[in-house]
Design an enzyme around this catalytic site. Structure first.
Site, PDB file in Angstrom:
ATOM      1  CD1 TRP A 283      41.982  35.361  37.622  1.00 19.49           C
ATOM      2  CD2 TRP A 283      41.964  34.810  39.958  1.00 19.49           C
ATOM      3  NE1 TRP A 283      43.078  34.146  37.915  1.00 19.49           N
ATOM      4  CE2 TRP A 283      42.881  33.860  39.047  1.00 19.49           C
ATOM      5  CE3 TRP A 283      41.696  34.470  41.054  1.00 19.49           C
ATOM      6  CZ2 TRP A 283      43.550  33.024  39.760  1.00 19.49           C
ATOM      7  CZ3 TRP A 283      42.382  33.598  41.875  1.00 19.49           C
ATOM      8  CH2 TRP A 283      43.658  32.791  41.144  1.00 19.49           C
TER       9      TRP A 283
ATOM     10  CG  ASP B 128      42.550  41.836  40.151  1.00 18.55           C
ATOM     11  OD1 ASP B 128      43.771  41.993  40.035  1.00 18.55           O
ATOM     12  OD2 ASP B 128      42.162  40.550  40.339  1.00 18.55           O
TER      13      ASP B 128
ATOM     14  CE  LYS C 146      48.555  36.870  37.856  1.00 18.25           C
ATOM     15  NZ  LYS C 146      48.811  35.529  37.442  1.00 18.25           N
TER      16      LYS C 146
END
Ligand code: PMP
Length: 364
Positions: free
Chosen positions: A104, A176, A200
């Protein structure tokens, strides 16, 4: 667990607190005497405005976010932030630093390269991202617009602890935080921007939270599409266009659940307890191993392998029969991964450890 529900170790979308789902179910047909579902109401209605205001106030109080930050409820997932961050922040030096701690992080850097010079200062890719690179802040360039990290690496199970964040000094630190927001206490003031997809640790997919220092808003690159400009959303309190109303409502309920549980500090304690149950079992196991550097271990995503891919597959299959589902590791790394977000009850982790013990005895 009730109603035939399983222990769901999915990395995302992932388990939500059962209490929250029950409240949502009870409020489904008629929210707060409005005579309609939250799904059916105008985002301009007073009822919805109070939902989004509550959601914002709750996350501000949970994370200790002061008034010099804006909290935005956007769409497009964390992946859209990979473009919004550079489009809005690469406005002076046209240069930024990224730390490559996983796929990511690497995707975020790749997207940013479209808009400026991106320096990947450190990477643990050669070692399958099994650790967080140690950095010396003296080596940080100062002629950059921002410094980007991924606080928790969902696929590999590593994290920056609240004490190991890079010290970017005056340079805005952008994070992030998709897979560990609200899981432990970070000092919000160390960050200039935090972004996270909700699916999440906060709610269902569809909403992305952006927490951004107000003074970073308003200098986007000229080419920035209206919808990708933070100013568009900040000026209208996330109501420039139709926001993901129902997902925001669900986040509000999750925040209320968290506040009732004692907030992030209390959650952090439970999360450490749960993670420790798994890590200490794995560390003493004759079958399972965890490939991550101990000091960088994630509290949210715990990876483990037997060393034999066939045995790994058997484990995942047999666990499913026991009601322990979604334990397969990410397709890029294999093995197993237990995602134990805030909403995973201690009982789920205990059941998983019990099953691992059983499996170990059978396959010694
Ligand atoms: N960053 C991290 C750390 C993630 O785990 C994920 C999703 N797995 C993403 C970004 C991408 O998020 P989204 O699907 O919301 O675009």
């Amino acid at each position: 667990m009730t109603n035939g529900r399983v222990f769901n170790f999915s990395a995302g979308p992932s388990v939500l607190p059962e209490e929250v789902l029950s409240i949502a179910a009870n409020e489904m047909l008629n929210y707060n005497n409005s005579g309609m579902s939250v799904m059916e109401m105008s985002h301009r209605s007073e009822v919805f405005e109070s939902i989004i205001n509550d959601a914002e106030n709750h996350i501000r109080s949970l994370m200790g976010i002061s008034d010099d930050y804006k909290v935005l409820f956007l769409q497009g997932g964390a992946s859209t932030q990979f473009a919004m961050i550079p489009l809005n922040l690469l406005n002076k030096h046209k240069k930024a630093v990224y730390i490559d701690t996983g796929s990511w992080a690497s995707k975020a850097a790749k997207e940013a390269k479209k808009y400026g010079e991106i320096v990947t200062l450190a990477s643990s890719k050669e070692d399958t991202y099994s650790y967080i690179p140690k950095l010396d802040s003296k080596t940080f360039p100062s002629d950059i617009d921002y410094f980007h990290i991924t606080t928790n690496n969902t696929i590999y199970g590593t994290r920056y602890t609240p004490n190991t964040l890079p010290n970017a000094g005056e340079v805005p630190l952008v994070a992030d935080m998709s897979s560990n927001i609200l899981s432990e206490e970070y000092d919000i003031n160390q960050f200039a921007v935090i972004y996270a997809g909700a699916q999440k640790n906060m709610g269902p997919a569809g909403v992305t939270i952006v927490i951004i220092k107000e003074n970073l808003i308003g200098n986007a690159l000229d080419m920035t599409p209206t919808m990708l400009n933070y100013k568009t959303h900040a000026d209208k309190d996330s109501l420039y266009n139709t926001p993901p109303c129902y997902s925001i409502y669900m986040c509000k309920l999750v925040y209320e659940w968290l506040l009732k549980k004692g907030g992030v500090k209390a959650m952090e304690e439970v999360n450490k307890y749960k993670a420790n149950l798994l890590y200490s079992f794995i560390d003493n196991s004759s079958l399972f191993t965890n490939p991550v550097a101990r000091e960088d271990r994630s509290l949210m995503n715990i990876t483990f392998v037997t060393g034999n891919p066939d045995l790994d597959s058997a484990f995942v299959k047999e666990a499913k029969v026991k009601g322990l589902v979604n334990l397969k590791g990410h397709r890029s790394v294999g093995g197993m991964r237990a995602s134990i977000y805030n909403a995973m009850p201690v009982e789920g982790v205990e059941k998983l450890v019990d099953f691992m013990k059983e499996f170990e005895v059978q396959h010694k």
